[in-house]
Design a protein around this motif. Structure first.
Motif, short mmCIF file in Angstrom:
data_model
loop_
_atom_site.label_atom_id
_atom_site.label_comp_id
_atom_site.label_asym_id
_atom_site.label_seq_id
_atom_site.Cartn_x
_atom_site.Cartn_y
_atom_site.Cartn_z
N ARG A 100 0.82 -1.22 0.00
CA ARG A 100 0.00 0.00 0.00
C ARG A 100 0.85 1.27 0.00
NH1 ARG A 100 -3.95 -0.59 5.03
NH2 ARG A 100 -5.26 0.84 3.86
N CYS A 101 2.15 1.11 0.06
CA CYS A 101 3.04 2.26 0.25
C CYS A 101 3.30 3.00 -1.07
CB CYS A 101 4.37 1.80 0.84
SG CYS A 101 5.52 3.15 1.17
N PRO A 102 3.10 4.31 -1.11
CA PRO A 102 3.31 5.07 -2.35
C PRO A 102 4.78 5.28 -2.68
CG PRO A 102 2.68 6.55 -0.58
CD PRO A 102 2.55 5.17 -0.04
N VAL A 103 5.68 5.03 -1.75
CA VAL A 103 7.12 5.24 -2.00
C VAL A 103 7.91 3.96 -1.82
CG1 VAL A 103 7.08 7.70 -1.43
CG2 VAL A 103 7.43 6.02 0.40
N ALA A 104 7.24 2.81 -1.94
CA ALA A 104 7.91 1.52 -1.71
C ALA A 104 9.00 1.26 -2.75
CB ALA A 104 6.88 0.39 -1.75
N ARG A 105 10.04 0.57 -2.31
CA ARG A 105 11.13 0.12 -3.18
C ARG A 105 11.08 -1.39 -3.28
NH1 ARG A 105 15.96 3.12 0.13
NH2 ARG A 105 15.22 5.29 -0.03
N PRO A 106 11.77 -1.97 -4.26
CA PRO A 106 11.77 -3.44 -4.39
C PRO A 106 12.25 -4.15 -3.12
CG PRO A 106 12.59 -2.45 -6.39
CD PRO A 106 12.43 -1.34 -5.41
N GLU A 107 13.24 -3.57 -2.44
CA GLU A 107 13.78 -4.24 -1.25
C GLU A 107 12.79 -4.26 -0.09
OE1 GLU A 107 16.76 -2.29 1.21
OE2 GLU A 107 16.50 -0.45 0.04
N CYS A 108 11.79 -3.39 -0.11
CA CYS A 108 10.83 -3.33 1.00
C CYS A 108 10.06 -4.64 1.16
CB CYS A 108 9.84 -2.18 0.80
SG CYS A 108 10.61 -0.54 0.83
N ARG A 127 13.03 9.34 18.78
CA ARG A 127 12.09 9.00 17.71
C ARG A 127 12.65 7.88 16.85
NH1 ARG A 127 9.86 13.44 13.33
NH2 ARG A 127 8.30 12.13 12.32
N GLU A 128 11.77 6.93 16.43
CA GLU A 128 12.18 5.82 15.58
C GLU A 128 11.10 5.56 14.54
OE1 GLU A 128 14.69 2.76 18.30
OE2 GLU A 128 12.58 3.02 18.87
N ALA A 129 11.52 5.03 13.38
CA ALA A 129 10.57 4.68 12.32
C ALA A 129 11.06 3.42 11.62
CB ALA A 129 10.43 5.82 11.31
N ALA A 130 10.12 2.53 11.28
CA ALA A 130 10.45 1.27 10.63
C ALA A 130 10.30 1.41 9.12
CB ALA A 130 9.54 0.16 11.15
N CYS A 131 11.22 2.17 8.52
CA CYS A 131 11.17 2.42 7.07
C CYS A 131 12.60 2.47 6.54
CB CYS A 131 10.45 3.74 6.79
SG CYS A 131 10.31 4.14 5.03
N VAL A 132 12.84 1.80 5.40
CA VAL A 132 14.20 1.78 4.85
C VAL A 132 14.64 3.18 4.41
CG1 VAL A 132 14.07 -0.63 4.14
CG2 VAL A 132 13.31 1.16 2.56
N ILE A 133 13.69 4.05 4.08
CA ILE A 133 14.05 5.43 3.73
C ILE A 133 14.64 6.14 4.94
CG2 ILE A 133 13.13 7.65 2.96
CD1 ILE A 133 11.06 6.15 1.34
N THR A 134 14.05 5.91 6.10
CA THR A 134 14.61 6.46 7.34
C THR A 134 16.00 5.90 7.59
OG1 THR A 134 12.42 6.70 8.33
CG2 THR A 134 14.29 6.62 9.83
N ARG A 135 16.15 4.59 7.41
CA ARG A 135 17.46 3.96 7.61
C ARG A 135 18.52 4.59 6.71
NH1 ARG A 135 17.87 -1.53 4.61
NH2 ARG A 135 17.88 0.05 2.95
N ASP A 136 18.19 4.75 5.42
CA ASP A 136 19.16 5.29 4.48
C ASP A 136 19.46 6.76 4.73
OD1 ASP A 136 19.22 2.80 3.36
OD2 ASP A 136 17.95 3.30 1.65
#
Length: 326
Positions: A288-296, A310-319
């Motif tokens: 459902r994510c509008p900014v999803a990547r293949p690795e997600c 603050r924390e978030a479970a998103c690879v965009i945040t990680r990168d």
């Protein structure tokens, strides 16, 4: 020492021969005097998660992980100890007071009951305490002899709050305390909870679908999706600059007062939550994510730092935090 420490909490139900994993590895903490809001769509695991803290789930639920309340491990406590903790040290404001209150007993009797069970007081002292609690929550003590059906929805919800405060607990869990109330009564109930928590210096966990409601009451917010926390942090930050795409979708679903653009065209979220009977590798929000990547769809997703507290479970945040280029 934290008032509450939850680590690796998982809950599953057996349904139709399959395990429904309603809560999947939740970690959170609550300090004395702190308020934590938990938001998410229906079925995201909010109520299951908080009710599991006091072992209030049905026998069909399988619970694993650690729940430490004032440094005591509740998952290993005897039932007698759990019963002693409920109401006296940690209490619940259940969703829908008309369903939670006993229809054949007066509200005064129901407020007095936990006081008489947990404190060495006389009937007269318990009655005086019940009357004081009703006055404190804005219900006339004269209504102590009333039955739940004789009170309005807002008054019944106030009675539930009075019951939750009856034994002066250190922790209150409020499960959708303003559901089905009109906006005026909702504002009164929220103001009352905020005032009582501030005065008593107790910890509170509040559940709601509405981020704006939670942000007006709670100092921190946790957003759940498919049984996991996908973002957690200070309320103002999550409302002003949501980090996870799901948090942005939730906050965008409510129009902003004074902003005609958001009022006329509130954003929504296409698709449905995932089937919690499935393994759900990677990020459960990916379809459902509008900014999803293949690795997600396959990456190991965890909560990554997204700023102070603050924390978030998103690879965009990680990168972004690691300086990596997507």
């Amino acid at each position: 020492m934290s008032l509450l420490e939850v680590s690796g909490l998982s809950v599953s139900y057996r349904a139709g021969g399959d395990d429904v994993r309603a809560v999947r590895g939740v970690d959170l903490s609550l300090e004395p005097g702190e308020t934590l809001g938990v938001a998410g769509e229906s079925g995201s695991g909010k109520t299951t998660m908080v009710l599991s803290l006091l072992r209030l789930l049905p026998a069909t639920a399988t619970v694993s992980g650690s729940v430490r309340f004032r440094d005591e491990e509740l998952s290993e406590a005897r039932w007698g100890r759990i019963r002693a903790i409920r109401w006296a040290e940690a209490s619940v404001v259940f969703q829908g007071a008309m369903s939670a209150l006993n229809p054949v007993r007066t509200v005064g009797e129901q407020i007095r009951e936990p006081i008489l069970l947990h404190e060495k007081v006389s009937e007269k002292q318990a009655a005086a305490r019940a009357n004081e609690l009703l006055d404190n929550v804005g219900v006339s003590a004269a209504r102590a002899s009333s039955y739940p059906h004789e009170l309005s929805g807002g008054q019944r919800q106030r009675v539930m709050i009075a019951m939750a405060l009856a034994c002066r607990p250190d922790l209150i869990i409020a499960d959708e305390p303003t559901t089905a109330l009109d906006v005026i009564v909702q504002a009164q109930i929220l103001g009352l909870l905020t005032e009582l928590v501030a005065e008593s210096k107790i910890g509170m966990i509040m559940i709601s679908h509405d981020l704006s409601v939670l942000s007006s009451v709670c100092s921190r917010l946790a957003v759940m999706y498919a049984g996991r926390i996908v973002e957690i942090g200070p309320s103002k930050q999550l409302m002003d600059t949501p980090e996870h795409p799901y948090t942005r979708a939730l906050s965008g679903a409510f129009p902003t007062i004074g902003d005609p653009a958001s009022r006329m065209a509130p954003t929504g979220l296409a698709g449905d939550p995932p089937d919690l009977r499935l393994a759900l590798p990677g990020c459960a929000f990916e379809p459902r994510c509008p900014v999803a990547r293949p690795e997600c769809a396959t990456a190991d997703i965890e909560l990554w730092p997204a700023g102070p507290g603050r924390e978030a479970a998103c690879v965009i945040t990680r990168d972004r935090r690691s300086g990596a280029t997507p």
